[in-house]
Design a protein around this motif. Structure first.
Motif, PDB file in Angstrom:
ATOM      1  N   PHE A  72      44.521  28.000   2.751  1.00  0.00           N
ATOM      2  CA  PHE A  72      45.788  27.989   3.482  1.00  0.00           C
ATOM      3  C   PHE A  72      45.655  27.268   4.829  1.00  0.00           C
ATOM      4  N   ILE A  73      44.413  27.029   5.249  1.00  0.00           N
ATOM      5  CA  ILE A  73      44.167  26.349   6.528  1.00  0.00           C
ATOM      6  C   ILE A  73      44.522  24.879   6.385  1.00  0.00           C
ATOM      7  N   GLU A  74      45.116  24.331   7.424  1.00  0.00           N
ATOM      8  CA  GLU A  74      45.508  22.915   7.454  1.00  0.00           C
ATOM      9  C   GLU A  74      44.312  22.063   7.045  1.00  0.00           C
ATOM     10  N   PRO A  75      44.476  21.135   6.081  1.00  0.00           N
ATOM     11  CA  PRO A  75      43.350  20.399   5.501  1.00  0.00           C
ATOM     12  C   PRO A  75      42.446  19.681   6.508  1.00  0.00           C
ATOM     13  N   ALA A  76      43.002  19.044   7.515  1.00  0.00           N
ATOM     14  CA  ALA A  76      42.163  18.333   8.490  1.00  0.00           C
ATOM     15  C   ALA A  76      41.298  19.318   9.270  1.00  0.00           C
ATOM     16  N   ALA A  77      41.867  20.454   9.639  1.00  0.00           N
ATOM     17  CA  ALA A  77      41.106  21.478  10.358  1.00  0.00           C
ATOM     18  C   ALA A  77      40.041  22.087   9.454  1.00  0.00           C
ATOM     19  N   ARG A  78      40.375  22.296   8.202  1.00  0.00           N
ATOM     20  CA  ARG A  78      39.418  22.848   7.235  1.00  0.00           C
ATOM     21  C   ARG A  78      38.245  21.897   7.023  1.00  0.00           C
ATOM     22  N   ALA A  79      38.537  20.598   6.975  1.00  0.00           N
ATOM     23  CA  ALA A  79      37.471  19.602   6.803  1.00  0.00           C
ATOM     24  C   ALA A  79      36.613  19.494   8.059  1.00  0.00           C
ATOM     25  N   ALA A  80      37.255  19.595   9.224  1.00  0.00           N
ATOM     26  CA  ALA A  80      36.517  19.472  10.485  1.00  0.00           C
ATOM     27  C   ALA A  80      35.658  20.701  10.773  1.00  0.00           C
ATOM     28  N   HIS A  81      36.115  21.867  10.302  1.00  0.00           N
ATOM     29  CA  HIS A  81      35.400  23.119  10.571  1.00  0.00           C
ATOM     30  C   HIS A  81      35.247  23.930   9.288  1.00  0.00           C
ATOM     31  N   PRO A  82      34.407  23.471   8.356  1.00  0.00           N
ATOM     32  CA  PRO A  82      34.249  24.220   7.101  1.00  0.00           C
ATOM     33  C   PRO A  82      33.573  25.571   7.362  1.00  0.00           C
ATOM     34  N   MET A  83      33.789  26.501   6.447  1.00  0.00           N
ATOM     35  CA  MET A  83      33.159  27.815   6.566  1.00  0.00           C
ATOM     36  C   MET A  83      31.648  27.662   6.416  1.00  0.00           C
ATOM     37  N   SER A  84      30.925  28.272   7.336  1.00  0.00           N
ATOM     38  CA  SER A  84      29.464  28.219   7.252  1.00  0.00           C
ATOM     39  C   SER A  84      28.977  29.301   6.283  1.00  0.00           C
ATOM     40  N   LYS A  85      27.707  29.231   5.917  1.00  0.00           N
ATOM     41  CA  LYS A  85      27.134  30.263   5.043  1.00  0.00           C
ATOM     42  C   LYS A  85      27.159  31.617   5.739  1.00  0.00           C
ATOM     43  N   LEU A  86      26.981  31.610   7.065  1.00  0.00           N
ATOM     44  CA  LEU A  86      27.047  32.856   7.828  1.00  0.00           C
ATOM     45  C   LEU A  86      28.457  33.449   7.781  1.00  0.00           C
ATOM     46  N   ASP A  87      29.480  32.608   7.940  1.00  0.00           N
ATOM     47  CA  ASP A  87      30.867  33.080   7.843  1.00  0.00           C
ATOM     48  C   ASP A  87      31.128  33.703   6.477  1.00  0.00           C
ATOM     49  N   ILE A  88      30.699  33.022   5.438  1.00  0.00           N
ATOM     50  CA  ILE A  88      30.917  33.519   4.071  1.00  0.00           C
ATOM     51  C   ILE A  88      30.212  34.855   3.889  1.00  0.00           C
ATOM     52  N   ALA A  89      28.982  34.965   4.383  1.00  0.00           N
ATOM     53  CA  ALA A  89      28.226  36.222   4.263  1.00  0.00           C
ATOM     54  C   ALA A  89      28.928  37.353   5.006  1.00  0.00           C
ATOM     55  N   ARG A  90      29.470  37.062   6.191  1.00  0.00           N
ATOM     56  CA  ARG A  90      30.193  38.089   6.951  1.00  0.00           C
ATOM     57  C   ARG A  90      31.436  38.563   6.206  1.00  0.00           C
ATOM     58  N   TYR A  91      32.183  37.625   5.643  1.00  0.00           N
ATOM     59  CA  TYR A  91      33.394  38.005   4.906  1.00  0.00           C
ATOM     60  C   TYR A  91      33.048  38.792   3.641  1.00  0.00           C
ATOM     61  N   GLN A  92      31.902  38.503   3.037  1.00  0.00           N
ATOM     62  CA  GLN A  92      31.500  39.228   1.833  1.00  0.00           C
ATOM     63  C   GLN A  92      31.012  40.639   2.158  1.00  0.00           C
ATOM     64  N   GLN A  93      30.756  40.896   3.428  1.00  0.00           N
ATOM     65  CA  GLN A  93      30.238  42.188   3.864  1.00  0.00           C
ATOM     66  C   GLN A  93      31.347  43.214   4.111  1.00  0.00           C
ATOM     67  N   VAL A  94      32.603  42.775   4.045  1.00  0.00           N
ATOM     68  CA  VAL A  94      33.712  43.691   4.311  1.00  0.00           C
ATOM     69  C   VAL A  94      34.690  43.724   3.143  1.00  0.00           C
ATOM     70  N   ARG A  95      35.424  44.822   3.097  1.00  0.00           N
ATOM     71  CA  ARG A  95      36.516  44.967   2.139  1.00  0.00           C
ATOM     72  C   ARG A  95      37.776  45.232   2.938  1.00  0.00           C
ATOM     73  N   VAL A  96      38.850  44.566   2.604  1.00  0.00           N
ATOM     74  CA  VAL A  96      40.124  44.773   3.293  1.00  0.00           C
ATOM     75  C   VAL A  96      40.777  46.016   2.698  1.00  0.00           C
ATOM     76  N   SER A  97      41.096  46.967   3.567  1.00  0.00           N
ATOM     77  CA  SER A  97      41.745  48.195   3.092  1.00  0.00           C
ATOM     78  C   SER A  97      43.244  48.209   3.396  1.00  0.00           C
TER      79      SER A  97
END
Length: 137
Positions: free
Chosen positions: A50-75
Protein backbone atom coordinates in the motif's frame (compact mmCIF):
# COMPACT_ATOMS: atom_id res chain seq x y z
CA UNK A 1 -29.04 30.55 -26.46
CA UNK A 2 -25.53 31.52 -25.42
CA UNK A 3 -26.62 31.69 -21.80
CA UNK A 4 -28.18 28.22 -21.95
CA UNK A 5 -24.98 26.78 -23.43
CA UNK A 6 -22.97 28.52 -20.73
CA UNK A 7 -25.17 27.05 -18.00
CA UNK A 8 -24.91 23.60 -19.58
CA UNK A 9 -21.11 23.85 -19.78
CA UNK A 10 -20.80 24.90 -16.13
CA UNK A 11 -23.22 22.16 -15.06
CA UNK A 12 -21.24 19.55 -17.00
CA UNK A 13 -17.99 20.60 -15.36
CA UNK A 14 -19.54 20.50 -11.90
CA UNK A 15 -21.10 17.12 -12.60
CA UNK A 16 -17.78 15.69 -13.79
CA UNK A 17 -16.00 17.14 -10.75
CA UNK A 18 -18.61 15.55 -8.51
CA UNK A 19 -18.15 12.19 -10.21
CA UNK A 20 -14.37 12.46 -9.84
CA UNK A 21 -14.76 13.27 -6.15
CA UNK A 22 -17.13 10.32 -5.64
CA UNK A 23 -14.77 7.98 -7.48
CA UNK A 24 -11.84 9.23 -5.37
CA UNK A 25 -13.89 8.87 -2.18
CA UNK A 26 -15.00 5.34 -3.08
CA UNK A 27 -11.41 4.39 -3.89
CA UNK A 28 -10.28 5.78 -0.51
CA UNK A 29 -12.90 3.78 1.36
CA UNK A 30 -11.93 0.59 -0.48
CA UNK A 31 -8.21 1.19 0.08
CA UNK A 32 -8.50 2.00 3.79
CA UNK A 33 -10.75 -1.01 4.37
CA UNK A 34 -8.30 -3.32 2.58
CA UNK A 35 -5.32 -1.84 4.43
CA UNK A 36 -7.05 -2.19 7.80
CA UNK A 37 -7.97 -5.81 7.03
CA UNK A 38 -4.41 -6.57 5.97
CA UNK A 39 -3.04 -5.16 9.22
CA UNK A 40 -5.69 -6.95 11.30
CA UNK A 41 -4.36 -10.21 9.88
CA UNK A 42 -0.83 -9.08 10.77
CA UNK A 43 0.34 -9.34 7.16
CA UNK A 44 2.86 -6.50 7.20
CA UNK A 45 4.57 -7.61 3.98
CA UNK A 46 1.28 -7.33 2.10
CA UNK A 47 0.55 -4.05 3.89
CA UNK A 48 3.82 -2.72 2.46
CA UNK A 49 2.22 -2.95 -1.00
CA UNK A 50 0.00 0.00 0.00
CA UNK A 51 3.07 2.25 0.32
CA UNK A 52 3.66 4.64 -2.57
CA UNK A 53 5.87 2.73 -5.07
CA UNK A 54 8.73 5.25 -5.26
CA UNK A 55 8.96 5.40 -1.46
CA UNK A 56 8.77 1.61 -1.23
CA UNK A 57 11.61 1.27 -3.75
CA UNK A 58 13.71 3.93 -2.01
CA UNK A 59 13.19 2.42 1.46
CA UNK A 60 12.54 -1.33 1.17
CA UNK A 61 11.80 -3.33 4.31
CA UNK A 62 15.00 -4.62 5.87
CA UNK A 63 15.39 -8.15 7.24
CA UNK A 64 15.33 -6.62 10.72
CA UNK A 65 12.01 -4.87 9.98
CA UNK A 66 10.52 -8.12 8.70
CA UNK A 67 11.75 -10.01 11.78
CA UNK A 68 10.21 -7.38 14.09
CA UNK A 69 6.85 -7.55 12.33
CA UNK A 70 6.92 -11.36 12.50
CA UNK A 71 7.45 -11.11 16.26
CA UNK A 72 4.04 -9.54 16.90
CA UNK A 73 0.41 -10.40 16.36
CA UNK A 74 -2.18 -7.68 15.81
CA UNK A 75 -5.03 -8.07 18.29
CA UNK A 76 -6.95 -4.92 17.37
CA UNK A 77 -6.98 -2.23 14.68
CA UNK A 78 -9.13 0.84 15.31
CA UNK A 79 -9.15 3.64 12.73
CA UNK A 80 -11.22 5.81 15.06
CA UNK A 81 -13.11 8.60 13.33
CA UNK A 82 -11.65 7.73 9.94
CA UNK A 83 -9.76 9.86 7.45
CA UNK A 84 -9.52 13.64 7.63
CA UNK A 85 -8.93 15.54 4.37
CA UNK A 86 -5.81 17.73 4.39
CA UNK A 87 -6.08 18.76 0.73
CA UNK A 88 -7.80 17.77 -2.50
CA UNK A 89 -5.67 14.65 -2.87
CA UNK A 90 -4.46 13.98 0.68
CA UNK A 91 -5.97 12.57 3.85
CA UNK A 92 -4.66 11.70 7.28
CA UNK A 93 -5.90 8.96 9.52
CA UNK A 94 -4.89 7.99 13.03
CA UNK A 95 -5.28 4.36 14.01
CA UNK A 96 -4.70 2.63 17.30
CA UNK A 97 -3.18 -0.79 16.85
CA UNK A 98 -2.94 -3.29 19.69
CA UNK A 99 -0.14 -5.79 19.23
CA UNK A 100 0.92 -8.84 21.21
CA UNK A 101 4.57 -9.84 21.41
CA UNK A 102 4.61 -13.55 20.52
CA UNK A 103 7.55 -14.26 22.85
CA UNK A 104 6.36 -12.48 25.99
CA UNK A 105 2.60 -12.48 25.33
CA UNK A 106 2.51 -8.86 26.48
CA UNK A 107 0.07 -6.57 24.73
CA UNK A 108 0.54 -2.88 24.02
CA UNK A 109 -1.13 -0.28 21.87
CA UNK A 110 0.65 1.93 19.37
CA UNK A 111 -0.64 4.98 17.55
CA UNK A 112 -0.19 4.98 13.79
CA UNK A 113 -0.43 8.38 12.08
CA UNK A 114 -1.14 7.60 8.43
CA UNK A 115 -0.88 9.95 5.49
CA UNK A 116 -2.51 8.93 2.22
CA UNK A 117 -2.15 10.56 -1.20
CA UNK A 118 -4.32 10.07 -4.29
CA UNK A 119 -2.45 9.62 -7.56
CA UNK A 120 -4.65 10.95 -10.36
CA UNK A 121 -2.72 9.07 -13.07
CA UNK A 122 -3.17 5.64 -11.53
CA UNK A 123 -6.49 6.49 -9.79
CA UNK A 124 -5.06 4.95 -6.64
CA UNK A 125 -4.54 5.97 -3.00
CA UNK A 126 -1.02 5.41 -1.67
CA UNK A 127 0.26 5.34 1.89
CA UNK A 128 3.06 7.91 2.11
CA UNK A 129 3.81 7.67 5.83
CA UNK A 130 5.05 4.08 5.84
CA UNK A 131 4.07 1.09 7.94
CA UNK A 132 3.32 1.47 11.65
CA UNK A 133 6.31 1.86 13.95
CA UNK A 134 5.92 -1.13 16.26
CA UNK A 135 9.06 -0.19 18.23
CA UNK A 136 7.39 2.84 19.86
CA UNK A 137 6.60 2.62 23.56
Amino acid sequence: MRRILSILAVSSVLLLAGCATKTRSDALTTTLTAYGSTLRWGDFQSAAQFIEPAARAAHPMSKLDIARYQQVRVSEYDAGAGPVPTGDFDVQQTAQISIVNLHTQSERTIVDHQTWHYDEKTKHWWLTSGLPDITQD
